[in-house]
Scaffold this motif. Sequence first.
Motif, PDB file in Angstrom:
ATOM      1  N   UNK A  54      -7.673  14.635   2.367  1.00  0.00           N
ATOM      2  CA  UNK A  54      -8.060  13.379   1.733  1.00  0.00           C
ATOM      3  C   UNK A  54      -6.816  12.724   1.152  1.00  0.00           C
ATOM      4  N   UNK A  55      -6.750  11.400   1.282  1.00  0.00           N
ATOM      5  CA  UNK A  55      -5.589  10.651   0.816  1.00  0.00           C
ATOM      6  C   UNK A  55      -6.047   9.313   0.264  1.00  0.00           C
ATOM      7  N   UNK A  59       2.391  18.852   2.032  1.00  0.00           N
ATOM      8  CA  UNK A  59       1.989  17.648   1.311  1.00  0.00           C
ATOM      9  C   UNK A  59       2.590  16.435   2.027  1.00  0.00           C
ATOM     10  N   UNK A  60       1.903  15.300   1.972  1.00  0.00           N
ATOM     11  CA  UNK A  60       2.434  14.082   2.583  1.00  0.00           C
ATOM     12  C   UNK A  60       2.198  12.875   1.692  1.00  0.00           C
ATOM     13  N   UNK A  83       0.832  -1.192   0.000  1.00  0.00           N
ATOM     14  CA  UNK A  83       0.000   0.000   0.000  1.00  0.00           C
ATOM     15  C   UNK A  83       0.870   1.246   0.000  1.00  0.00           C
ATOM     16  N   UNK A  84       0.231   2.384  -0.269  1.00  0.00           N
ATOM     17  CA  UNK A  84       0.857   3.683  -0.063  1.00  0.00           C
ATOM     18  C   UNK A  84      -0.112   4.554   0.725  1.00  0.00           C
ATOM     19  N   UNK A  85       0.412   5.616   1.282  1.00  0.00           N
ATOM     20  CA  UNK A  85      -0.395   6.689   1.862  1.00  0.00           C
ATOM     21  C   UNK A  85      -0.023   7.918   1.056  1.00  0.00           C
ATOM     22  N   UNK A  86      -0.964   8.422   0.256  1.00  0.00           N
ATOM     23  CA  UNK A  86      -0.668   9.485  -0.699  1.00  0.00           C
ATOM     24  C   UNK A  86      -1.764  10.542  -0.648  1.00  0.00           C
ATOM     25  N   UNK A  87      -1.392  11.760  -0.276  1.00  0.00           N
ATOM     26  CA  UNK A  87      -2.385  12.840  -0.204  1.00  0.00           C
ATOM     27  C   UNK A  87      -2.848  13.229  -1.601  1.00  0.00           C
ATOM     28  N   UNK A  88      -4.133  13.549  -1.699  1.00  0.00           N
ATOM     29  CA  UNK A  88      -4.653  14.208  -2.900  1.00  0.00           C
ATOM     30  C   UNK A  88      -4.251  15.666  -2.770  1.00  0.00           C
ATOM     31  N   UNK A  89      -3.331  16.088  -3.604  1.00  0.00           N
ATOM     32  CA  UNK A  89      -2.753  17.421  -3.483  1.00  0.00           C
ATOM     33  C   UNK A  89      -3.803  18.537  -3.473  1.00  0.00           C
ATOM     34  N   UNK A 138       7.106  15.005  -2.531  1.00  0.00           N
ATOM     35  CA  UNK A 138       6.643  16.359  -2.257  1.00  0.00           C
ATOM     36  C   UNK A 138       5.452  16.777  -3.104  1.00  0.00           C
ATOM     37  N   UNK A 139       4.954  15.876  -3.953  1.00  0.00           N
ATOM     38  CA  UNK A 139       3.777  16.186  -4.760  1.00  0.00           C
ATOM     39  C   UNK A 139       3.092  14.875  -5.153  1.00  0.00           C
ATOM     40  N   UNK A 140       1.840  14.985  -5.546  1.00  0.00           N
ATOM     41  CA  UNK A 140       1.087  13.815  -5.985  1.00  0.00           C
ATOM     42  C   UNK A 140       1.699  13.247  -7.275  1.00  0.00           C
ATOM     43  N   UNK A 141       2.130  14.118  -8.158  1.00  0.00           N
ATOM     44  CA  UNK A 141       2.759  13.670  -9.406  1.00  0.00           C
ATOM     45  C   UNK A 141       4.031  12.879  -9.111  1.00  0.00           C
ATOM     46  N   UNK A 142       4.846  13.380  -8.201  1.00  0.00           N
ATOM     47  CA  UNK A 142       6.078  12.678  -7.838  1.00  0.00           C
ATOM     48  C   UNK A 142       5.775  11.320  -7.202  1.00  0.00           C
TER      49      UNK A 142
END
Length: 144
Positions: free
Chosen positions: A125-126, A85-86, A70-76, A92-96
């Motif tokens: 939201x993530x 951002x987290x 899994x990942x934990x990825x914020x919706x920027x 440091x970004x959703x794209x990255x």
Amino acid sequence: MHRRAYLAAVGTAASAGLAGCSSALSVLEDDPCTGDNCHIGMNRTEFLPEVYEIAAGDTVVWKNTSEAYHTVTAYEALIPDAADYFASGGYESQTAAYEGWDDHGGQLGTRETFEHTFEVPGTYEYFCIPHEGAEMIGEIVVSE
């Protein structure tokens, strides 16, 4: 008569043995976090709990409580403007984070954790990158 008793005993023992195996996996898949080790767990396609409320300055710890990655990825676009951002993997970004996932960057294996401190009040939201299509999303609500 002894043969029937023997077969019944063997069948019961085999069933009990298999039940133990499946229940151990089930506990791993469905075990939400409790205590100090984490706040949000992850089963196959869900964050547990899906919505988590905290106060500004609190740190949230996610733990992969399943066998899947899994990942934990914020919706920027769905975090407060002034918030950091987290994403697991330190992106440091959703794209990255998406680009990093191409090499499985940011993945959390079984029992691995990720944490983030929320300083800015608001709703965050993530999601999980590999399970975004299954709507594995969560929400952190941060109050003053």
